[in-house]
Write an enzyme that holds these catalytic residues in place. Sequence first.
Site, PDB file in Angstrom:
ATOM      1  N   SER A 160      -1.354  -0.862  -1.620  1.00  0.00           N
ATOM      2  CA  SER A 160      -1.011  -0.653  -3.011  1.00  0.00           C
ATOM      3  C   SER A 160      -0.323   0.684  -3.300  1.00  0.00           C
ATOM      4  O   SER A 160       0.227   0.853  -4.381  1.00  0.00           O
ATOM      5  CB  SER A 160      -2.272  -0.738  -3.857  1.00  0.00           C
ATOM      6  OG  SER A 160      -3.136   0.346  -3.567  1.00  0.00           O
ATOM      7  N   LYS A 191       0.072   9.235  -6.401  1.00  0.00           N
ATOM      8  CA  LYS A 191      -0.172   7.848  -6.813  1.00  0.00           C
ATOM      9  C   LYS A 191      -0.805   7.838  -8.200  1.00  0.00           C
ATOM     10  O   LYS A 191      -1.657   8.691  -8.502  1.00  0.00           O
ATOM     11  CB  LYS A 191      -1.106   7.184  -5.795  1.00  0.00           C
ATOM     12  CG  LYS A 191      -1.306   5.680  -6.000  1.00  0.00           C
ATOM     13  CD  LYS A 191      -2.181   5.116  -4.879  1.00  0.00           C
ATOM     14  CE  LYS A 191      -2.413   3.623  -5.021  1.00  0.00           C
ATOM     15  NZ  LYS A 191      -3.234   3.071  -3.912  1.00  0.00           N
ATOM     16  N   SER A 195      -4.415   0.497   1.805  1.00  0.00           N
ATOM     17  CA  SER A 195      -3.403   0.783   0.779  1.00  0.00           C
ATOM     18  C   SER A 195      -2.509   1.993   1.046  1.00  0.00           C
ATOM     19  O   SER A 195      -1.502   2.171   0.372  1.00  0.00           O
ATOM     20  CB  SER A 195      -4.081   0.963  -0.586  1.00  0.00           C
ATOM     21  OG  SER A 195      -4.339  -0.304  -1.147  1.00  0.00           O
TER      22      SER A 195
END
Lengths: 466, 448
Positions: A147, A72, A171
Amino acid sequence: MMEFVEKLRSGELLPSEHVQEILEKIEELDRRLNAFITVDAEGALRRARELDRLVREGRANGLLFGLAVAVKDNIAVEGLRLTCASKMLESYVSPFSATVVERVVEQGGIIVGKTNMDEFACGSSGETSYFGPTRNPWDEERVPGGSSSGSAVAVAAGMADIALGSDTGGSIRNPAAFTGVYGLKPTYNLVSRYGLVDLAMSLDTIGPLSPDAEGLALVMEAVSGPDGKDAGVRRKLNFLAALSSFDPEKVRVGWGEGFLEGAEDPIKRHFERFLNVLDSVGAEVVELKVPPMEKVWPLYYLIMYPEFASAMQRYTGLTYGHRAEGNDIYEAIARARGEALGKEVKRRIVLGTYLSMEKYERSFHELGIRLRRGLTAEIKRIFDKVDFLASPTTPFLPFRLGERVEDPVKMYASDSLTVLANLTGIPAVNVPFGREGKLPVGMQLMGRWFEDDRLVALANVLGGEG
Amino acid sequence: MKIGFEIHVQLRTRSKLFCTCPTSYWDAEPNTNVCPVCLGLPGSKPYPVNKEAVKKALLVALALGMEVKEKVVFLRKHYFYPDLPSGYQRTSTPLAVNGSLAGVRIREIHVEEDPGRYEPREGLVDFNRSGVPLIEIVTEPDMESIDEAERFLRALHQLLTYLGVVLNPSVVFRIDANISLSGGERVEIKNINTIEGVRKALSYEVIRQKRLLEAGKKVTRETRHWDDARGVTVSLRVKETEEDYRYMPDPDIPPLVITSDMIEEARRALPELPWEREERYVSMGIDRTKAHALVVEKELADFFEEKLGEIDPKFWADFLADRLRGELNYRSLLFRDVEDKKEDIFLIARAWFEGRITKEMAVGLLRKLLDGESINVEEEVRKGVAVDVEDVVREVIGDLPEVVKDYRSGKKNAINRLVGEVMKRTKGRADARRVKELLVSLLEDNNT
């Protein structure tokens, strides 16, 4: 996943061949899915060829040997951009690697790229990225959750074997549920956060996403445990041992109506089925009184907003990141932030600043901290009665792009079932559990503090049962 | 008049408070003692708090007789400034409370990290200093005159030096002073770096506030900046525009638990404090005023003790406390400024003590030395001994039997004639007191 790693270690499939395939997959799919912000084809191939040599020399070691790992883009990888999907850091290159990244690489993992996300992890749909939204591979008109949107999509679409994400209010689990992969939010302070860009420091965790539970165990075995660069991390667990020794017939799994408030019908139906499956593998399923999630969830914002506003103070453009000119430094800072931060990020900074101001006696933030202590005590009491808790991961199915992004309250509801684990620090995992039409459904299991190894083992037992 | 202080002291540790970068910010190229942590780069986190800094802070707390807190929480103090890389400064809750020094109550001590250094004119920032451990010592507004304030600061300066906790001897502390006159509100003056600066800033402020009050105007609560170059204070902000720092516990730093073992360890590491040293000197038979003068500067007292076995203690104490300090004061020097010449200073004192040079020669040499003249003290002292005083004394005793007889028959004044003769023959290079002592000892010995 373990079998696959063995295939790479033995040379049956050479790491470079595998990485080549992964890169082709990214080439083929990512124009539409937009899961990656940076693809490091060159670095990945170079590393893969090094691993090839180790295979030939009979020195192929490592828990993650030859696996293509997506990271990420709020987790630092030395020499690669660390954008947090924001214009603020669009061209910022990190001079160091996160501890988790160092450990993944030590165990033979190959970093293939940095994944798309909601800007500074502010979002639950993958839509607030400066680099454009990520799409759900099962229905490209729908969101993949967020996210950690790109990490989930990369794993779901086979553009990476496993991925690292971060979870502050859901997330990892939310996009894992929306894309049909496993995702673990570890116990707070089990995994070093050194190198993770902050959203809310007391809630943030780094965790793995994987097509199976074994992959979660492998990554956790590799990355968890004490780190001299994160004062909070002191413990280590043995994930692989737990996988083989775990006996589901000896566990009690609790659930309560409070976990279903606000959940849509199809979700409730799948959850009922989930409880039946738990029962069928031998677990004792008990209904108990749990705190109503609709009451718990707003507490998250009292904590998260002020911490986020604090974390964002460093982005001024003065020493790195998007720079703006001004008549004085304050104007330059205000302009840089005005120009380079997105709407949701600004919303959270403004609210967080307000909630932590001394002129309001810091009452809101402190109230949040106090309530959180009470909630944690309550969850502790519940875990005296049961070993695990079960709930749906999200109250609804993946929604259409643009459907909720303009309405924060509707968007925030995505996290209503996941924030409990962050507020109390307990581990929680998303277990992909069947489909509604073509859309994946995810169920959540939560465990006691530092029983992540058993939690992953339980998820592993349920594998394929959906 | 009420005066109080907030005093920042950089602690002598090898590495910074939350990372392993060296603390020697002043003699490194700009931005070389830095890492992701003290630059506040995205993703960096504070390492566990530097234990050495905590230990040094505890030393200060114990020396000030404070109650140490069991749990210390690091807070974030938020504001924007180019020298503050994370946009917040980490500062702790009180590590210790309720102490006192020189009659002034100490409210609390807490631990902080220093920001970097910003040069507004050039727009440049040096982050070498960023993350250097500091303590902030907060006093009650107990000082009622500028003299009293100065006495307190000198005592604190002395104590900190004794404790060996100061990182950079040329910047022992940075001071924020607060002062209120009766009828006016409290004014805080920031950015004073020396005791002399405090005196000047407070004097300026007293005059400014008195004038306002005499003119029937109000002294409002505000924060002012001390401009040392111009010798004035300038308003920074008034109460209404005080910044809101949004203090919050730093979630990245687990609370620091101070155990009784840590306190005991610090207690054991506590060196002899200046007032304890003074008592010890007095018990050695040294005059109270001399003992006090010796301990003012730790380096001077250390020097005193270093040479004790080689010279008479009382003579040595007098020499350092009166002669040397007098010459230093005259030149506005501290002993530590001339510490590199200490062996020469000792040579002069010993030669004088042994009567090999006169007082006049000793003082002359000392002055030349302190004035920075390049002299070879050893050579000069040897020249002073061109005449062997004892030989001359024996010669005079032999040459003047009548006078010797007078003395031995009870005319004690006769000794002065003998001294005079020795002085004449040595052309004044002998020390009269020493000559007299020698004469007495030789004449009392009947074998002579």
